[in-house]
Design an enzyme around this catalytic site. Sequence first.
Site, PDB file in Angstrom:
ATOM      1  N   LYS A  19       0.839  -1.204   0.000  1.00  0.00           N
ATOM      2  CA  LYS A  19       0.000   0.000   0.000  1.00  0.00           C
ATOM      3  C   LYS A  19       0.876   1.257   0.000  1.00  0.00           C
ATOM      4  O   LYS A  19       0.670   2.178  -0.807  1.00  0.00           O
ATOM      5  CB  LYS A  19      -0.904   0.002   1.229  1.00  0.00           C
ATOM      6  CG  LYS A  19      -1.631   1.324   1.475  1.00  0.00           C
ATOM      7  CD  LYS A  19      -2.321   1.334   2.821  1.00  0.00           C
ATOM      8  CE  LYS A  19      -2.893   2.699   3.141  1.00  0.00           C
ATOM      9  NZ  LYS A  19      -3.964   3.126   2.226  1.00  0.00           N
ATOM     10  N   TRP A 548     -18.596  -6.778   7.624  1.00  0.00           N
ATOM     11  CA  TRP A 548     -17.248  -6.227   7.538  1.00  0.00           C
ATOM     12  C   TRP A 548     -16.482  -6.368   8.851  1.00  0.00           C
ATOM     13  O   TRP A 548     -15.488  -5.689   9.081  1.00  0.00           O
ATOM     14  CB  TRP A 548     -17.290  -4.781   7.069  1.00  0.00           C
ATOM     15  CG  TRP A 548     -17.612  -4.667   5.601  1.00  0.00           C
ATOM     16  CD1 TRP A 548     -17.825  -5.687   4.725  1.00  0.00           C
ATOM     17  CD2 TRP A 548     -17.768  -3.466   4.852  1.00  0.00           C
ATOM     18  NE1 TRP A 548     -18.110  -5.196   3.470  1.00  0.00           N
ATOM     19  CE2 TRP A 548     -18.079  -3.832   3.515  1.00  0.00           C
ATOM     20  CE3 TRP A 548     -17.681  -2.114   5.165  1.00  0.00           C
ATOM     21  CZ2 TRP A 548     -18.303  -2.902   2.505  1.00  0.00           C
ATOM     22  CZ3 TRP A 548     -17.900  -1.178   4.162  1.00  0.00           C
ATOM     23  CH2 TRP A 548     -18.201  -1.572   2.850  1.00  0.00           C
ATOM     24  N   HIS A 683     -13.218   6.721  -6.810  1.00  0.00           N
ATOM     25  CA  HIS A 683     -12.021   5.889  -6.664  1.00  0.00           C
ATOM     26  C   HIS A 683     -10.946   6.235  -7.688  1.00  0.00           C
ATOM     27  O   HIS A 683      -9.856   5.678  -7.649  1.00  0.00           O
ATOM     28  CB  HIS A 683     -12.397   4.413  -6.778  1.00  0.00           C
ATOM     29  CG  HIS A 683     -13.270   3.953  -5.652  1.00  0.00           C
ATOM     30  ND1 HIS A 683     -14.645   3.981  -5.734  1.00  0.00           N
ATOM     31  CD2 HIS A 683     -12.974   3.490  -4.402  1.00  0.00           C
ATOM     32  CE1 HIS A 683     -15.151   3.541  -4.582  1.00  0.00           C
ATOM     33  NE2 HIS A 683     -14.173   3.235  -3.771  1.00  0.00           N
TER      34      HIS A 683
END
Length: 744
Positions: A19, A548, A683
């Site tokens: 990341k 989640w 996004h």
Amino acid sequence: MALTHILGYPRIGAGRELKKALEAYWRGDLPQRELLAVGAEIRRGNWQAQKEAGLELVTVGDFAWYDQVLNHTLMFGAVPPRFDEGAADNKLDQYFRIARGRAPSGTPVAASAMTKWFDTNYHYLVPEFTADQNFALDSDWLLTEVQEARSQGHNTKAVVIGPLTYLWLGRAEGDALALLPKLLPCYTQLLRELAEAGVEWVQLDEPILGLDLSAPWRDAFAPAYRELDAAVPALKLLLATYFSSLQETLPLAFALPVDGVHIDCVRAPEELSAAVEALGQNQVLSAGVLNGRNVWRGDLASWQSRLKPIAEQLGDRLWLSASCSLLHCPVDLETETGLPAEQRQKLAYSRQKLEELKQLQSLLQQDAVADPSASAAAVSSSTVLEELQDTWRPQSYAERAPLQAKRWQLPLLPTTTIGSFPQTDLLRKVRKQFRSGEISEQDYRDHLRAEIAEAIRRQEILGLDVLVHGEAERNDMVEYFGEQLEGFVHTGNGWVQSYGSRCVKPPIIFGDISRPKPMTVEWISYAQSLTKKPVKGMLTGPVTILNWSFPREDIPRAESCLQIAKALRQEVLDLEEAGIGIIQIDEPALREGVPLRESEHKAYFDWAVACFRYTCSQVKPETQIHTHMCYSNFNAIMDAIVALDADVITIESSRSDLQLLHAFSGEKGGYPNEIGPGVYDIHSPNVPQREELVARLKKILQVIPLEKLWVNPDCGLKTRNWAEVGSSLLNMVEAARTLRAELA
């Protein structure tokens, strides 16, 4: 002796190294050669972890810079034509242009659509196929990784998405299955190249065998796999299925000319006996006995008892594995230095699951069978359904709508956002300082109030109609609520990949759930005090918090969901009492919790939809309830979405070129209440232009009535920066005003 392997391993790195490197590269702060070095080091560490755990086969090909499906799209030359113009200078940047619309080189362009990977929270890039689609193999990335692994001394198993599943995952102008004859030559060539590179086993993932496949798709498997088998007879193929029971496709899977079949024994333990009976004389059975999607330690004694006679019968034709790829689990429990010992001993992250496989292998070699661990008695969900019998609001939407319109006096095409605003580097720094004790709680709270005030100021300048407080106090839309509720445990490094560089840290449900005090009222009330415009109360819905999180395995999910719904209903009523009259309860994970088999849908929706309604069943009719969903196949669950009975629903729709919107139009029954289709993709860093948004709104108005249409982005804006957000929202507001003027 039973052998051990896994279907895949997390690729983010134990410290989210991927990341950090990706985002630095996209910003221009990291050269590509250094990004490539980070990827190579992550792969090396993943392979070494498998080897050190004693796994007989090390899995190669599960690494991806953004998404494994996108890897295959480039490998098979299925890049959509719009990416040809202004193409990037190199393959990797072209890859990122497809994923996010922009890369360090190449012209910005609309990114490919994303959607959920089966019933998980992982998002994949949807392949786009034209009617005359051609394919061409470019396998350099996979062969390079195979060579890397072999040079490091690993016995490799290559993993590839199977041809039927790859086509099924895509969006085609015509029948995607008709493209199979064109695609198969690429697969046969790929298998030849892998064999020449010294690979003995290739894992072909075909999870669609666990779906309700139509006859043409089922019938396509046998001839396709005969062609693959004939291409390289010496290469061994492992057919991998997961996420669901096989049911009617189980005989088909084992009858294919493959050398082994993997089944998900966590989702369908009842099929283990049938799989052993269906196993061919020389086939291996890969049993996925450890949960690849949860963090609890496996019941090894119980599996020893069940597998002992199978191991004695099959010997090394029995393989032990996790149920699916460990992509959906955190990396290494050893990084969790803050968890108490009594909690740590109950957990297993990906690296610990490797160790559990070897422990189970050792248990199966012992003469004595250990006593199965005592398991909790099954709890019936019937009491949950009894409590959820009457969850509808007393007034229908038709009765509520005029009361809400009178209260809020909003213009046509009201503009709003989904909830979150950018989490700046300063905000993250201040949050970190507070958690480490470097600043006081009062200093932290003062900073949050300043962030909220700035968010309100910016929205008023932009001219939005319904505001949000920006969620500065929230690290994550689920983790934040888990931290406020009893019954959850929170990790320091339990990260899993959601898409690309986006990682989430699901809380773990350890016990019964309750709300000790209000969670959001103070912050949203403060935001409302700064403006005369309505500010939405922002909550994450009970189904999404459940789906989640890492759930309990000792009670039905329905029970945990109802506990969360009870806590949220208290919060909703407290918000209403504080004067907050528009409350958004997000349910983006409603779709992904749906079982893959249609026969199981009703049982899920009976409690999931009712839990959502439970949260707002006692509010006044003039209180407007919103919800939000994203990246789902809405057509398949439209009845359930309608049954939520939200006054307004906002959805992701821009990456699908608004194709998802037709499910909500009157053409197919549609959504009867108000709707805000996302008009631009949050996004992607690309800023939408006003003219583009006006054209998109006009297209939306062809299927959604003007009086029911809201204008908003696709999703929350947490991951963007303020420069992108400000420009995008200004263009969105101006587009709405332009269209209002034209329609006046």
